[in-house]
Enzyme design. Structure first.
Site, PDB file in Angstrom:
ATOM      1  N   GLN A   1     -70.476 -18.555 -50.603  1.00 41.23           N
ATOM      2  CA  GLN A   1     -71.097 -19.673 -49.477  1.00 41.23           C
ATOM      3  C   GLN A   1     -72.655 -19.947 -50.489  1.00 41.23           C
ATOM      4  OE1 GLN A   1     -70.925 -21.575 -46.843  1.00 41.23           O
ATOM      5  NE2 GLN A   1     -69.092 -19.959 -46.325  1.00 41.23           N
ATOM      6  N   SER A   2     -72.736 -20.390 -51.665  1.00 44.68           N
ATOM      7  CA  SER A   2     -73.656 -20.083 -52.799  1.00 44.68           C
ATOM      8  C   SER A   2     -74.619 -21.275 -52.499  1.00 44.68           C
ATOM      9  CB  SER A   2     -73.353 -20.431 -54.327  1.00 44.68           C
ATOM     10  OG  SER A   2     -74.077 -20.509 -55.521  1.00 44.68           O
ATOM     11  N   ASN A   3     -76.211 -21.050 -52.343  1.00 43.18           N
ATOM     12  CA  ASN A   3     -76.893 -22.458 -52.023  1.00 43.18           C
ATOM     13  C   ASN A   3     -76.401 -24.212 -53.456  1.00 43.18           C
ATOM     14  OD1 ASN A   3     -78.030 -21.526 -48.782  1.00 43.18           O
ATOM     15  ND2 ASN A   3     -79.415 -20.724 -50.116  1.00 43.18           N
ATOM     16  N   ALA A   4     -76.612 -22.729 -54.346  1.00 46.44           N
ATOM     17  CA  ALA A   4     -76.664 -23.522 -55.580  1.00 46.44           C
ATOM     18  C   ALA A   4     -75.322 -24.945 -55.733  1.00 46.44           C
ATOM     19  CB  ALA A   4     -76.714 -22.765 -56.535  1.00 46.44           C
ATOM     20  N   MET A   5     -74.061 -24.158 -55.049  1.00 45.33           N
ATOM     21  CA  MET A   5     -73.175 -24.740 -55.178  1.00 45.33           C
ATOM     22  C   MET A   5     -72.848 -25.873 -54.578  1.00 45.33           C
ATOM     23  SD  MET A   5     -69.763 -23.277 -52.781  1.00 45.33           S
ATOM     24  CE  MET A   5     -70.332 -23.358 -51.643  1.00 45.33           C
TER      25      MET A   5
END
Length: 296
Positions: free
Chosen positions: A62-66
């Site tokens: 659930q990464s923001n960077a992803m």
């Protein structure tokens, strides 16, 4: 406004617990490339699409960077391969939040067992194809320097406009990339941060991979251990207090940074400028966790 043509993000004020804070609204730059992700990816955002064919990266599901990298690759027409540890069964059967959006942008997800994960990342980092770029977890890469230097220039211009000689610039840290390059590019300011995704020892080690930690970079210690991206009633209260003050922040980085900052405000002198790191889309899945835990 497209990220490629953005002007300096605005600065606003909020009052909180008797203090006035300036907020650098980097969250308004772009709905998907907001906050420190826009700054870290700036050199890729402005790069001709033909420079790369594929981006490979890794991290949490659930990464923001992803999500930001997935959105960038979608706009550029690049392939995006992302490696993560195995997804929980419920998330795999019904992707939501950042994962759902990243997959909708064409991200190719590769799940690797916990025991093989570190070896898999080492193999990714060794990619040699000239049209493929490896981005470390969270965008922690020297490529981030140019966008963060641009941020430093905007803050310097704001200082001059407001006739301020110095300021305390606050930004939360995962790998510490933003805080490190911001302190390097803005020596007239004190950059204040705290570790969100591990211990202070881990944070310092990550920064030292970029170079010697600048003297004007100050790392605050939390009053208690907060496990990354886990629900805590104190952080939920902080989240709602910030909304009541007029601005929403994310629950994973923003709420714990503010919680720690406010507890130590008596030790900080001079004006405080908080750089909003975006990530608000992730609040959907975090609030669901709070409801599941019975905290909301």
């Amino acid at each position: 406004m497209p990220a490629e043509t953005i002007t300096a993000s605005p600065t606003e004020q909020i009052k909180l617990r008797g203090h006035v804070f300036y907020i650098k609204r980097d969250d308004r730059i772009d709905p998907l490339l907001s906050g420190n992700k826009y700054r870290k990816l700036y050199s890729l955002i402005t790069m001709p699409a033909g420079h790369y064919r594929r981006i490979v990266s890794h991290g949490g599901s659930q990464s923001n960077a992803m999500l930001s990298i997935a959105a960038l690759c979608h706009r550029k027409g690049w392939v995006f391969d992302y490696t993560s540890k195995p997804l929980p069964a419920t998330l795999k059967s019904a992707p939501d939040g950042n994962l759902h959006m990243a997959l909708s942008f064409g991200m190719r997800l590769h799940e690797v067992a916990h025991a093989q994960y570190d070896d898999a990342i080492r193999q990714l980092a060794g990619v040699t194809e000239p049209d493929t770029l490896f981005l470390p977890q969270g965008g922690a890469d020297p490529l981030a320097r140019s966008g963060i230097t641009l941020l430093a220039g905007e803050i310097r211009a704001w200082l001059q406009q407001n006739k301020l000689e110095s300021v305390n610039v606050v930004t939360p840290s995962g790998t510490g990339t933003t805080a490190y390059y911001l302190a390097t590019a803005l020596p007239e300011a004190t950059v204040i941060t705290a570790a969100m995704a591990g211990s202070e020892t881990y944070l310092r080690a990550q920064m030292q991979m970029l170079g010697s930690i600048p003297e004007n970079l100050r790392i605050l210690s939390h009053e208690r251990k907060y496990h990354f991206a886990q629900p805590y009633s104190a952080l939920l209260e902080m989240y709602h207090e910030l909304i009541s003050a007029g601005i929403e922040f994310d629950l994973i980085y923003g709420a714990p940074m503010w919680h720690t900052l406010l507890l130590q405000m008596e030790q900080i002198s001079g004006p405080v400028l908080y750089v909003h790191s975006g990530g608000l889309i992730g609040n959907e899945t975090m609030l669901a966790r709070y409801r599941h835990k019975g905290l909301l």
